[in-house]
Write a protein that holds these residues in place. Structure first.
Motif, PDB file in Angstrom:
ATOM      1  N   UNK A 296       0.770  -1.246   0.078  1.00 58.26           N
ATOM      2  CA  UNK A 296       0.024   0.012  -0.105  1.00 58.26           C
ATOM      3  C   UNK A 296       0.690   1.222  -0.136  1.00 58.26           C
ATOM      4  N   UNK A 297       2.196   1.168   0.604  1.00 53.28           N
ATOM      5  CA  UNK A 297       2.852   2.504   0.667  1.00 53.28           C
ATOM      6  C   UNK A 297       3.945   2.674  -0.285  1.00 53.28           C
ATOM      7  N   UNK A 298       3.692   1.779  -1.364  1.00 55.38           N
ATOM      8  CA  UNK A 298       4.727   2.131  -2.345  1.00 55.38           C
ATOM      9  C   UNK A 298       4.450   2.622  -3.511  1.00 55.38           C
ATOM     10  N   UNK A 299       5.149   2.896  -4.634  1.00 54.88           N
ATOM     11  CA  UNK A 299       4.693   3.559  -5.786  1.00 54.88           C
ATOM     12  C   UNK A 299       4.273   5.009  -5.585  1.00 54.88           C
ATOM     13  N   UNK A 300       5.201   5.778  -4.921  1.00 52.74           N
ATOM     14  CA  UNK A 300       5.290   7.130  -4.813  1.00 52.74           C
ATOM     15  C   UNK A 300       3.926   7.715  -4.071  1.00 52.74           C
ATOM     16  N   UNK A 301       3.195   6.772  -3.444  1.00 54.16           N
ATOM     17  CA  UNK A 301       2.089   7.214  -2.817  1.00 54.16           C
ATOM     18  C   UNK A 301       2.249   8.186  -1.594  1.00 54.16           C
ATOM     19  N   UNK A 303       4.560  10.344  -1.330  1.00 53.89           N
ATOM     20  CA  UNK A 303       4.965  11.694  -1.560  1.00 53.89           C
ATOM     21  C   UNK A 303       6.433  11.984  -1.494  1.00 53.89           C
ATOM     22  N   UNK A 304       6.917  11.902  -0.268  1.00 56.52           N
ATOM     23  CA  UNK A 304       8.284  12.201  -0.114  1.00 56.52           C
ATOM     24  C   UNK A 304       9.153  11.252  -0.663  1.00 56.52           C
ATOM     25  N   UNK A 305       9.017  10.080  -0.865  1.00 58.09           N
ATOM     26  CA  UNK A 305       9.843   9.080  -1.425  1.00 58.09           C
ATOM     27  C   UNK A 305       8.991   8.092  -2.204  1.00 58.09           C
ATOM     28  N   UNK A 306       9.538   7.373  -3.273  1.00 61.05           N
ATOM     29  CA  UNK A 306       8.990   6.415  -4.030  1.00 61.05           C
ATOM     30  C   UNK A 306       8.380   5.226  -3.102  1.00 61.05           C
ATOM     31  N   UNK A 307       9.214   4.858  -2.333  1.00 65.98           N
ATOM     32  CA  UNK A 307       9.177   3.638  -1.370  1.00 65.98           C
ATOM     33  C   UNK A 307       8.843   4.292   0.124  1.00 65.98           C
ATOM     34  N   UNK A 308       7.810   3.696   0.753  1.00 65.56           N
ATOM     35  CA  UNK A 308       7.570   4.111   2.084  1.00 65.56           C
ATOM     36  C   UNK A 308       8.573   3.674   3.023  1.00 65.56           C
ATOM     37  N   UNK A 309       9.421   2.682   2.822  1.00 67.54           N
ATOM     38  CA  UNK A 309      10.737   2.406   3.904  1.00 67.54           C
ATOM     39  C   UNK A 309      11.777   3.422   3.941  1.00 67.54           C
ATOM     40  N   UNK A 324      -0.918  -0.676  -6.350  1.00 71.01           N
ATOM     41  CA  UNK A 324      -0.387   0.410  -7.353  1.00 71.01           C
ATOM     42  C   UNK A 324       0.373   0.143  -8.373  1.00 71.01           C
ATOM     43  N   UNK A 325       1.165  -1.022  -8.425  1.00 69.02           N
ATOM     44  CA  UNK A 325       2.148  -1.523  -9.363  1.00 69.02           C
ATOM     45  C   UNK A 325       1.534  -1.613 -10.651  1.00 69.02           C
ATOM     46  N   UNK A 326       0.226  -2.019 -10.790  1.00 68.11           N
ATOM     47  CA  UNK A 326      -0.417  -2.358 -12.274  1.00 68.11           C
ATOM     48  C   UNK A 326      -1.624  -1.507 -12.458  1.00 68.11           C
TER      49      UNK A 326
END
Length: 437
Positions: A296-301, A303-309, A324-326
């Motif tokens: 859920x937190x990946x693919x720029x969602x 905002x500050x980074x592309x990945x949440x980690x 969000x990948x597809x």
């Protein structure tokens, strides 16, 4: 007037429910100050598209067929279910042609907007060439997408395994961690959600998503929740619980730790500052690997980074992704290091649809759209504005207990009492139903 009458009827019905449960305030009293009156609701901005007339089955017919032919576990939002017949960019249209702003995105899945032409055209182009072939044959779509995907990741995260969903991705990641380390024990977090298959249901720690089947080998640590957690925002104290779990609940060696960068299904819960770096260090000292669930937190969602980690300053050993990948195409992935990836060469691992040309063509298009349309920057800009406005509402209305999250992964928690943090469940359902309007 008909709409106002319906709203008043709904208020009376919900007020009656609250009175039956002993509430001293009605839903109307608690939520009218948060829900703007009809005359104050801003109009939708102009949009250049109107859907053609709908000639499909009615809402009642659809509900009847769902009840007869689909899973009894299915449920729907809103007292009157929404019959969505078309989507275009950020908007959805019902059977009457009414337009809605989609702030849910199919559970954080439609990352580029509905029917984005770049994604649609990429899928159609691929379908005209070949709809499906397995990885037993060569097709450049899977390798091209894999190359583009790993370019967004740091460190030695260079090997991709494609799956069909986030559940599959997390199942595979946990199996790889166990094979690589030779250990079985996995540390997960209370309040987490990682899927609904065998291993992932074990890693999930919310009772309403868990069935009474055998679930073994997972230890659930105290959730580092800054709002409801017992240690507030002290990430170090929460991390100590992981150390204790390993020392007293395992052999001292573990397969790994799996965690979301921001908990999604659990209510958009941010982890306490400093927690992940400390936990990654503890787990690695115990021989385990660190799995970042970015479904859920990946693919720029954020905002500050592309990945949440990346917001936590850590680099995982395995990253899982889906949703969000597809942009709505069934697709998931596991990305890891060449060393860890090697464990699957000990036997035959195969996924029939993983890496399907149609799906990977869609995934590659999503990456292009995110980059070309600067969607990460947009998530940061719009999300920051929205969070500021929600925080102003929190300062004004006691029903709002907490506003949290990053970018366009935001959450608002409603409470009946700010000191006790009593969940305002009925009020939340009422507000959700009003927001549909």
């Amino acid at each position: 007037m008909r709409r106002l009458t319906a709203i008043n009827s709904l208020l009376k019905r919900n007020n009656h429910l609250l009175q039956r449960h002993g509430s001293s305030q009605t839903v109307a009293q608690r939520t009218t100050s948060v829900c703007e009156t009809e005359t104050k609701i801003p109009k939708m901005p102009p949009f250049s598209y109107s859907p053609p007339p709908y000639d499909g089955p009615s809402t009642a017919e659809i509900i009847a067929k769902r009840r007869e032919f689909l899973s009894p576990a299915l449920f729907h939002f809103y007292n009157t279910p929404l019959n969505i017949v078309e989507g275009k960019r950020q908007y959805l249209f019902d059977e009457n042609g009414r337009r809605y702003l989609d702030a849910f995105g199919g559970i954080a899945t439609v990352s580029c907007g509905h029917s984005h032409p770049e994604v649609v055209n990429s899928v159609i182009k691929q379908l005209k060439l070949i709809q499906h072939s397995t990885t037993l044959y060569l097709n450049h779509t899977i390798s091209d997408f894999a190359e583009a995907l790993v370019s967004t990741l740091p460190g030695d995260l260079k090997v991709v395994f494609f799956t069909n969903s986030g559940t599959e991705a997390n199942e595979l990641a946990m199996m790889m961690a166990r094979l690589y380390t030779g250990c079985n024990d996995i540390v997960s977090l209370r309040n987490s959600y990682h899927g609904n298959a065998a291993a992932t249901m074990g890693a999930t720690a919310q009772s309403n998503w868990k069935f009474n089947v055998v679930q073994s080998g997972v230890h659930h640590a105290i959730n580092p929740d800054p709002y409801r957690g017992i240690f507030g925002s002290d990430g170090g104290k929460y991390a100590s619980d992981v150390h204790d779990l390993i020392q007293f609940g395992t052999s001292g060696q573990v397969a790994g730790f799996i965690g979301e960068s921001i908990q999604g299904v659990g209510g958009i819960v941010e982890l306490a500052p400093g927690y992940l770096p400390a936990v990654y260090n503890i787990v690695r000292k115990a021989g385990g690997v660190c799995i970042a669930d970015e479904v859920q937190s990946g693919f720029a969602r954020t905002g500050t980074n592309f990945w949440g980690f990346q917001s936590h300053g850590v680099i995982p050993d395995i990253v899982t992704m889906a949703k969000g990948i597809g942009n709505g195409i069934p697709l998931g992935a596991v990305v890891t290091t060449p060393e860890i990836a090697g464990v699957l060469s000990r036997r035959s691992y195969f996924n029939t649809f993983g890496g399907n040309p149609m799906c990977t063509a869609a995934g590659h298009a999503v990456l292009r759209v995110i980059h070309e349309e600067k969607l990460q920057e947009n998530a940061n800009l719009v999300g920051s504005h929205l969070k500021r406005r929600l925080t102003l509402l929190k300062n004004k209305h006691g029903l709002i207990g907490d506003v949290r999250g990053r970018g366009l992964m935001l959450g608002v928690e409603f409470v009946k009492d700010r000191d006790l943090k009593t969940p305002a469940k009925t009020e939340t359902l009422h507000l959700m139903d009003q927001m549909k309007g």
